[in-house]
Design a protein around this motif. Structure first.
Motif, mmCIF file in Angstrom:
data_model
loop_
_atom_site.group_PDB
_atom_site.id
_atom_site.type_symbol
_atom_site.label_atom_id
_atom_site.label_comp_id
_atom_site.label_asym_id
_atom_site.label_seq_id
_atom_site.Cartn_x
_atom_site.Cartn_y
_atom_site.Cartn_z
ATOM 1 N N ILE A 439 0.851 -1.189 0.000
ATOM 2 C CA ILE A 439 0.000 0.000 0.000
ATOM 3 C C ILE A 439 0.885 1.236 0.000
ATOM 4 N N ARG A 441 -0.128 4.777 0.686
ATOM 5 C CA ARG A 441 -1.075 5.845 0.999
ATOM 6 C C ARG A 441 -0.344 7.167 1.153
ATOM 7 N N GLU A 442 -1.121 8.214 1.311
ATOM 8 C CA GLU A 442 -0.526 9.531 1.473
ATOM 9 C C GLU A 442 0.300 9.585 2.748
ATOM 10 N N PRO A 474 -6.031 6.546 7.202
ATOM 11 C CA PRO A 474 -6.460 7.636 6.341
ATOM 12 C C PRO A 474 -7.968 7.730 6.289
ATOM 13 N N PRO A 478 -6.778 2.758 2.277
ATOM 14 C CA PRO A 478 -5.553 2.798 1.476
ATOM 15 C C PRO A 478 -5.728 2.016 0.188
ATOM 16 N N ARG A 479 -5.077 2.525 -0.839
ATOM 17 C CA ARG A 479 -5.165 1.863 -2.139
ATOM 18 C C ARG A 479 -3.839 1.223 -2.490
#
Length: 539
Positions: A439, A441-442, A474, A478-479
């Motif tokens: 993952i 994520r930001e 987040p 998460p992607r």
């Protein structure tokens, strides 16, 4: 052939191992080369959290001893973590094949030997291997362990700790290598160079050393180790449907040329468990037993701060119900401050071919209780394969008599598991869905780029209290990684290269403003354990 009745000496030694509480069976007492099957040598299950040492020269049987202990712990419902450096321990999942040699060993040790396999969860550091990936975030790993991986000196280590302190205070989530590199570049830029001035500062020379070490780490596969999803300690403490402890075998054959990384990563797992588990005091059996193979790698060239924290963790983790066994060649590989806390000793043969060997042999002899039954200096050089000198802690915490022990044979396969069977086991693991897909994520890098793109207004105050950091879950799920992660899209769509975008972000007033205001807009408190590790607090 009828068993020889035990001598008075063998009976006396065995009496020191006649525990009332459940115990692991090691083998039988040996005197003058003769094994006495009814004179049993054992370890009380409740004393496994008093830690231990398995030592001996290469080829003397240390791995088989580790396998023997692991099997019995699993059968007793105790989860185990083992470092599988050469892949030999994968055989724990499959029953052994009967043989004349195993039958002979069973007779010598009074063992009603039956083949058996055990529940094994195959893990792989950073996904470099066939097992379920085990990863950590930079924030969680912390500066002290990372400094050990990067081989930094004490000055560089303290500077790295300062960088992490700033990230914690400013709410900047350090999830992977690019996040840490971006922060270091900012703190040495024109805009950020004053951020640490009041608490020591960061020289460009030191920052350069750390950045170069990070690049070397990345080139050696380190990028795979850091990121998300991050491993959860609870997933090491499980039992199967039959109540047997799950054996977490951390596959390290793909990274055995990176010994500093894997030994320190194992220490992170232990420190992580220490920070997460509640105090439980003394239990009838441990909650988890951890085996550190090639333990000397943990201690070689370690800083004073690292050794102090390691010693303290070993001392205190007992009250969390965790037992630790260090597996190495000679006891001298382990610092005295740690060696003094290892109450259970299984010493295989030592070599005395050089003056250093002779010195190590003498030191090993001094770590054992005095005995009139054996000449330990002579015995330790003459032990056969699968034999060891043993002393453990009794139920009342006193050392047992020194026992020359012929060890039992493991019930599981004493070789590597068929790769096809291991792959099948991994694909059927319930943990694969949780940890199998990386993952991105930001985090610090993406959030800074996004702030610059939206030209958010500056806030004046710098963070003055440690604390709330962006390691929370987040807003959106998460992607998995894509060819163009969403967090990087603004800069890349503007026609900038990744490196150019980072340079612009780090040098901008918008970034300075964001770093100063991050603690108020990002909600997560960072607390660090003895080893400087940090965990996300669960909601």
């Amino acid at each position: 052939m009828a068993e020889s009745p035990p001598t008075e000496t063998a009976t006396s030694i065995a009496a020191g191992y006649a525990f009332d509480a459940p115990a692991l069976e090691l083998g039988s007492v040996v005197l003058a080369g003769t094994a006495y099957p009814s004179a049993r040598v054992r370890i009380p299950l409740g004393m496994l959290n008093r830690h231990g040492l398995i030592a001996g020269a290469t080829g003397t049987g240390k791995t088989k001893t580790l396998q023997l202990l692991t099997e019995q712990l699993s059968a007793a419902g105790v989860p185990v973590v083992v470092a599988d450096i050469k892949g030999d321990l994968s055989g724990l999942a499959s029953p052994a094949q009967p043989s004349d040699r195993v039958a002979e060993r069973a007779r010598d040790t009074g063992d009603d030997w039956q083949p058996a396999g055990f529940p094994v969860e195959f893990l792989a550091l950073g996904g470099l291997g066939s097992g379920v990936p085990v990863r950590a975030t930079m924030t969680s790993f912390g500066p002290l362990l990372l400094a050990k991986v990067l081989d930094l000196n004490q000055t560089q280590e303290s500077s790295l700790a300062l960088i992490f302190h700033y990230a914690d205070s400013a709410g900047l989530a350090l999830l992977d290598l690019k996040d840490l590199r971006a922060l270091i570049q900012y703190l040495t830029s024109e805009e950020g160079q004053d951020a640490l001035k009041g608490i020591g500062g960061l020289s460009k020379a030191t920052a350069g050393v750390i950045l170069r070490a990070l690049i070397t780490l990345e080139n050696n596969g380190g990028e795979a180790f850091f990121g998300e999803p991050e491993w959860e300690p609870a997933d090491l403490i499980r039992t199967d449907g039959d109540g047997r402890g799950v054996i977490s075998a951390l596959e390290l054959s793909a990274v055995q040329d990176k010994p500093r990384m894997f030994s320190t990563f194992l220490m992170w797992l232990l420190a992580d468990l220490f920070s997460e588990l509640p105090e439980v005091g003394d239990l009838d059996k441990p909650k988890l037993v951890f085996f550190f193979d090639e333990a000397h790698l943990l201690f070689s060239d370690a800083s004073k701060a690292f050794l102090e924290q390691l010693t303290q963790t070993v001392r205190l983790v007992r009250s969390k119900g965790i037992g630790i066994f260090f597996v190495t060649q000679v006891p001298a590989d382990v610092p005295d401050s740690v060696l003094g806390q290892l109450g259970n000793r299984i010493q295989h043969a030592l070599r005395a071919f050089t003056p250093d060997d002779a010195s190590n042999l003498a030191k090993a002899v001094r770590t054992y209780p005095k005995t009139a039954s054996y000449d330990l200096a002579e015995l330790l050089t003459q032990l056969g394969i699968g034999e060891a000198v043993v002393t453990v802690l009794s139920e009342r915490g006193a050392p047992t008599p020194v026992a020359w022990t012929r060890l039992r044979a493991p019930r599981s396969l004493m070789a590597q598991l068929d790769p096809a069977r291991q792959t099948q086991a991994v694909s059927g693991s319930p943990l694969l869905a949780k940890y199998g897909t990386p993952i991105d994520r930001e985090s610090a890098y993406e959030k800074l780029a996004a702030r610059l793109a939206t030209d958010e207004p500056a806030e004046a105050a710098a963070p003055t209290e440690p604390a709330e950091a962006a390691t929370d879950e987040p807003e959106e799920r998460p992607r998995p990684r894509q060819d163009e992660p969403a967090g990087r899209a603004p800069a890349e769509h503007a026609g900038q290269s990744r490196g150019g975008a980072v340079a612009d972000v780090l040098g901008s007033p918008a970034f300075t403003s964001f770093a100063r205001s991050a603690a108020t807009v990002l909600g997560r408190e960072i607390t660090r354990s003895l080893f400087g590790t940090a965990r996300r607090r669960r909601r």
